[in-house]
Design a protein around this motif. Structure first.
Motif, mmCIF file in Angstrom:
data_model
loop_
_atom_site.group_PDB
_atom_site.id
_atom_site.type_symbol
_atom_site.label_atom_id
_atom_site.label_comp_id
_atom_site.label_asym_id
_atom_site.label_seq_id
_atom_site.Cartn_x
_atom_site.Cartn_y
_atom_site.Cartn_z
ATOM 1 N N SER A 1 0.848 -1.194 0.000
ATOM 2 C CA SER A 1 0.000 0.000 0.000
ATOM 3 C C SER A 1 0.879 1.238 0.000
ATOM 4 O O SER A 1 2.023 1.221 0.479
ATOM 5 N N LYS B 1 0.326 5.591 0.673
ATOM 6 C CA LYS B 1 -0.597 6.639 1.110
ATOM 7 C C LYS B 1 0.108 7.989 0.984
ATOM 8 O O LYS B 1 1.251 8.140 1.409
ATOM 9 N N THR C 1 -0.462 12.097 1.763
ATOM 10 C CA THR C 1 -1.230 13.169 2.397
ATOM 11 C C THR C 1 -0.954 14.472 1.644
ATOM 12 O O THR C 1 0.144 15.019 1.733
ATOM 13 N N TRP D 1 -5.934 12.695 2.391
ATOM 14 C CA TRP D 1 -4.970 11.769 1.814
ATOM 15 C C TRP D 1 -5.636 10.837 0.817
ATOM 16 O O TRP D 1 -6.854 10.650 0.824
ATOM 17 N N ARG E 1 -4.965 6.840 -0.927
ATOM 18 C CA ARG E 1 -4.254 5.593 -0.654
ATOM 19 C C ARG E 1 -4.617 4.552 -1.702
ATOM 20 O O ARG E 1 -5.780 4.425 -2.100
#
Length: 312
Positions: A28, A30, A32, A40, A42
């Protein structure tokens, strides 16, 4: 991750099963993009083992499922690949909004053919759709760290989660179409004498070609957008006893923290009282007869004593 990239978080896992000789992995990322409102995006992907049969919308006879579970125990597992894209932000201090796309591709057991009413069930089932969610906690105190992360410091008001998922047939080759709406309310009360009361309320509704995987199970924790933690429920009932597509459940736990049985550095147990109650029904019960399940249409409840902090 904050020491490497201020606004980017990376994660993942990797494993190998010696019995089924398969790799399992997930990853994963992510980003922001607006720290001021904790906004954010993701993206995540995983490919892992999966319990067989739960992705099917209907099975007419119990025998095929029993045979599937026997094969599952023998490590002939199904596997599922899952891709998710999520967007989350906090436009108000106590409100978080989240939206996402969920793509799930489940492949049935490689060495087993499931027959439903004389027809061979598909060896691969795609469940694709979108999610919408919100979390509201009035008066919540938030703390922001140097890396930009936001943590909740609690509130005198309950936290409310609302989660909606819509599976779309034909969307990215999706095979099923159904809708699912879930509500969660969670609150903890603390008293001057040291005791506390936790109240959990869950309710939900689902309709369409709802799968066993997406039905509510009164003994399990459900995966959802906001990743809300809730305790397992209806402890005294069998695993297959309570599935529901429309349901209401509440749990009240009162901890008598002030009544310490003994006080040691690593052990300071205290008693508590717990009450669980649930009621629900299965939409189109006849379509799920093959799973040998029941729904608590008349309501079920239990009450018991707990002992907490035996080991701190």
């Amino acid at each position: 991750n904050a020491k490497l990239f201020k606004n980017v978080s990376l994660g993942g896992y990797f494993g190998y099963g010696f019995m089924d000789k398969r790799f399992k992995y997930g990853t994963s990322i992510k980003y922001t993009f607006l720290p001021a409102i904790d906004a954010w995006v993701r993206a995540s992907y995983s490919d892992d083992v999966y319990s067989p049969g739960l992705e099917l919308p209907y099975v007419k006879r119990a025998k095929p499922i029993q045979e599937l579970l026997v094969s599952w125990v023998k490590n002939e597992k199904s596997h599922r690949s899952r891709t998710q894209f999520d967007l989350s932000l906090m436009p108000l201090r106590s409100l978080r909004l989240q939206a996402g796309i969920d793509i799930q591709n489940t492949t049935m057991l490689p060495n087993y053919t499931l027959t439903v009413d004389g027809e061979v069930a598909p060896s691969r089932v795609n469940i694709n759709g979108y999610r919408l969610g919100l979390r509201w906690k009035h008066g919540e105190n938030l703390m922001k760290t140097a890396s930009g992360r936001i943590f909740s410091m609690g509130s005198a008001f309950p936290a409310v989660w609302l989660d909606y998922f819509s599976a779309q047939k034909g969307f990215l080759d999706g095979d099923l179409s159904f809708q699912q709406l879930r509500l969660y309310i969670d609150q903890k009360f603390r008293y001057l004498n040291g005791s506390s009361t936790n109240i959990h309320i869950k309710a939900g509704w689902a309709d369409g070609d709802i799968t066993m995987m997406h039905m509510h199970h009164f003994k399990s924790v459900q995966d959802r957008v906001m990743k809300v933690f809730t305790m397992n429920v209806l402890e005294t009932y069998p695993e297959n006893a309570f599935f529901a597509s429309q349901y209401f459940y509440t749990s009240v736990i009162h901890n008598l923290n002030q009544l310490k049985i003994w006080r040691l550095k690593k052990s300071s147990p205290h008693p508590g009282v717990r009450l669980n109650y649930g009621i629900g029904r299965i939409h189109n019960q006849q379509a799920h007869n093959g799973f040998d399940t029941e729904a608590p249409t008349n309501g079920v409840g239990e009450i018991g004593l707990t002992l907490n902090q035996i080991i701190k």
